[in-house]
Enzyme design. Structure first.
Site, PDB file in Angstrom:
ATOM      1  N   LYS A  35       0.820  -1.086  -0.021  1.00  0.00           N
ATOM      2  CA  LYS A  35       0.046   0.105   0.023  1.00  0.00           C
ATOM      3  C   LYS A  35       0.923   1.280  -0.008  1.00  0.00           C
ATOM      4  CE  LYS A  35      -3.800  -2.358   2.297  1.00  0.00           C
ATOM      5  NZ  LYS A  35      -4.616  -2.795   3.402  1.00  0.00           N
ATOM      6  N   GLN A  79      -4.556  -1.271   9.728  1.00  0.00           N
ATOM      7  CA  GLN A  79      -4.530  -2.890   9.021  1.00  0.00           C
ATOM      8  C   GLN A  79      -5.016  -3.820  10.184  1.00  0.00           C
ATOM      9  OE1 GLN A  79      -3.266  -3.339   5.932  1.00  0.00           O
ATOM     10  NE2 GLN A  79      -4.036  -5.277   6.272  1.00  0.00           N
ATOM     11  N   ASP A 102     -10.693   2.852   4.359  1.00  0.00           N
ATOM     12  CA  ASP A 102     -11.095   1.585   4.256  1.00  0.00           C
ATOM     13  C   ASP A 102     -12.556   1.480   4.123  1.00  0.00           C
ATOM     14  OD1 ASP A 102      -9.105  -0.283   3.967  1.00  0.00           O
ATOM     15  OD2 ASP A 102      -8.531  -0.559   5.964  1.00  0.00           O
TER      16      ASP A 102
END
Ligand code: NAD
Length: 275
Positions: A35, A79, A102
């Site tokens: 990422k 994460q 997200d």
């Protein structure tokens, strides 16, 4: 998509993305590295925070509060999975929904449910973009989603519904999965079960999206048996299909967050047809 995002970042002047990784999960480190590489390549200012496995929950929540208040930070990504002593739901809810790249915050999930513009999880968003890119008709199509998780299956079903597909959601308790998948014009396999979808479960000419990432000693494989390619009209590869699209959509979400922060989100018009 990455080129588009790079152009948007250049136009905006500056987009800041901060990721937070807690602990030592090897796969998480691989994902975060990917990422960051992708974010940096499109000109996003990527800030990589890594915390030890034993970080107390309070410390993570304090950090998220600081990031929420930081004007330089447009997007925040925590994460997953988090170490077991940290409540994942609590951590997600601690992120400012307008910075939630997200799209996992309940506020964003709720807005998606209502069909209102919002930050949408990257995997299903990337799949919608793939369908658009390959000009797959969703209107009136029967879309079957295998998997009902909050990060893939459910948002996928909502986006397909919003795109006027007739949607069936299958899951681990579905009786006769094959009966449903055989009737799918668009089949999204997101169960995390190696080669769950055999060639005998795919309708001829169907568009098959393989979300599965099953790591084995022989490598990375999807949920769809490769033999299904002979019947399918389209089939996304694993690796190299939905995975890179997901990363690209994370970058897209960082731009969306940078653009929309400060805007009056509640004035947005609903885009989901009610009937
Ligand atoms: P999850 O474990 O949270 O959910 C799996 C879902 O599949 C559940 O809803 C379950 O009911 C359903 N399921 C399990 N076994 C089934 C079966 N035999 N028949 C029908 N349904 C079944 O997983 P997730 O987080 O939604 O991820 C699903 C898969 O997608 C995993 O392999 C994951 O690694 C992968 N994934 C890939 C990306 C990407 O970027 N490519 C992103 C997210 C997840």
């Amino acid at each position: 998509m990455r080129e588009e995002v790079a152009a948007d970042v250049a136009e905006l002047g500056s987009v800041g993305l901060t990721t937070v990784l807690v602990g030592d999960d090897p796969a998480s480190h691989v994902y975060i590295n990917a990422k960051h590489k992708a974010a940096t390549a499109v000109g996003i200012r990527a800030n990589d925070i890594r915390l030890p496995e034993d970080t107390p929950e309070d410390e993570l929540l304090d950090l998220l509060a600081q990031l929420n208040a930081d004007e330089e930070v447009d997007g925040i990504l925590v994460q997953l999975p988090l170490p077991s002593h940290i409540d994942e739901a609590k951590a997600i809810e601690a992120i400012d929904p307008s910075k939630d790249v997200d799209g996992f915050h309940p506020m964003n999930a709720g807005r998606l449910y209502l069909g209102r513009p919002t930050l949408v999880p990257g995997t299903p968003l990337g799949i919608m973009r793939l369908l658009a890119e390959y000009e797959i008709e969703t209107k009136g199509a029967h879309a079957v989603v295998v998997g009902r998780s909050a990060i893939v299956g459910k948002p996928m079903a909502h986006l397909l519904l919003q795109a006027n597909a007739t949607v069936t959601v299958c899951h681990s308790r579905t009786v006769d999965l094959q009966k449903h998948t055989l009737d799918a014009d668009i089949l999204v396999a997101a169960a995390g079960q190696l080669h769950l979808i055999g060639a005998d479960m795919v309708k001829a000419g169907a568009t098959v999206i393989d979300v599965g990432m099953n790591r084995t000693d022989a490598g990375l494989f999807g949920d769809v048996d490769p033999s299904a390619a002979e019947l399918a009209g389209h089939l996304t590869p694993v690796p190299g299909g939905v995975g890179p699209m997901t990363v690209a959509m994370l970058l897209r979400n960082a731009v969306t967050a940078a653009r929309s922060r400060g805007l009056e989100a509640t004035t947005a018009k609903p885009s989901l047809p009610g009937r």
